[in-house]
Enzyme design. Sequence first.
Site, PDB file in Angstrom:
ATOM      1  CB  SER A  74      -0.930   0.007   1.217  1.00  0.00           C
ATOM      2  OG  SER A  74      -1.848   1.088   1.164  1.00  0.00           O
ATOM      3  CG  ASP A  75       2.969   4.845  -1.568  1.00  0.00           C
ATOM      4  OD1 ASP A  75       3.939   4.677  -0.816  1.00  0.00           O
ATOM      5  OD2 ASP A  75       2.745   5.904  -2.173  1.00  0.00           O
ATOM      6  CD  GLN A  76      -2.676   8.591   2.853  1.00  0.00           C
ATOM      7  OE1 GLN A  76      -2.013   9.165   3.711  1.00  0.00           O
ATOM      8  NE2 GLN A  76      -3.886   8.106   3.082  1.00  0.00           N
TER       9      GLN A  76
END
Length: 208
Positions: A74-76
Amino acid sequence: MNDTHTSRTLILGSSSRYRRELLERLRLPFEVCAPELDESALPGEAPAHMAARLALAKAQAIAQRFPQAIVIGSDQVADLLGQALGKPGTHERAVAQLSAMSGQSVVFHTAVAVVCAESGFSAVDIAPVRVQFRSLSAIEIDNYLHAEQPYDCAGSAKSEGLGISLLASIESDDPTALIGLPLIRTSHLLRQAGLDPLLALIKNGASA
């Protein structure tokens, strides 16, 4: 994959304690393994593309080491008028980020990827969250940062904590996305990969 009772190991490819705490809500046993990769933006890369690319790259990096496992990456990335904002790291950078976001509408692109190298499954999805920041004074920004020290959060604010006081509104169809892991989309991708959280409860004898 059609086997919803898979015995594959689940791995969260992240060092983020926020993502670890969120994934625990699904009550699935999982391991944590932090990927090591360059998270720099590519030249001219859009924030949403950057988030999706890095989420998939993180999952793929761990899946290469553990091909039989189901891996979550995941990445934001915060998007302020097309400019990508990542983790500030320092107080000074956090002040600059919040000052720039004051009174602005910011889209937080939270991407999640699920990969299983052995089965050939690979998918990625993005949960955009539109956040309207209030007009913030310099003392509000400084007081908030000293109180919560969100220097490891993209956009310098923890919406699950005191950071909610910085905001005027939040628009999202996946309520945990802003914290760091969109659990609705994560659950959907896990089911596609053959791991249904609710069926796993039955398998593990954890149902009431």
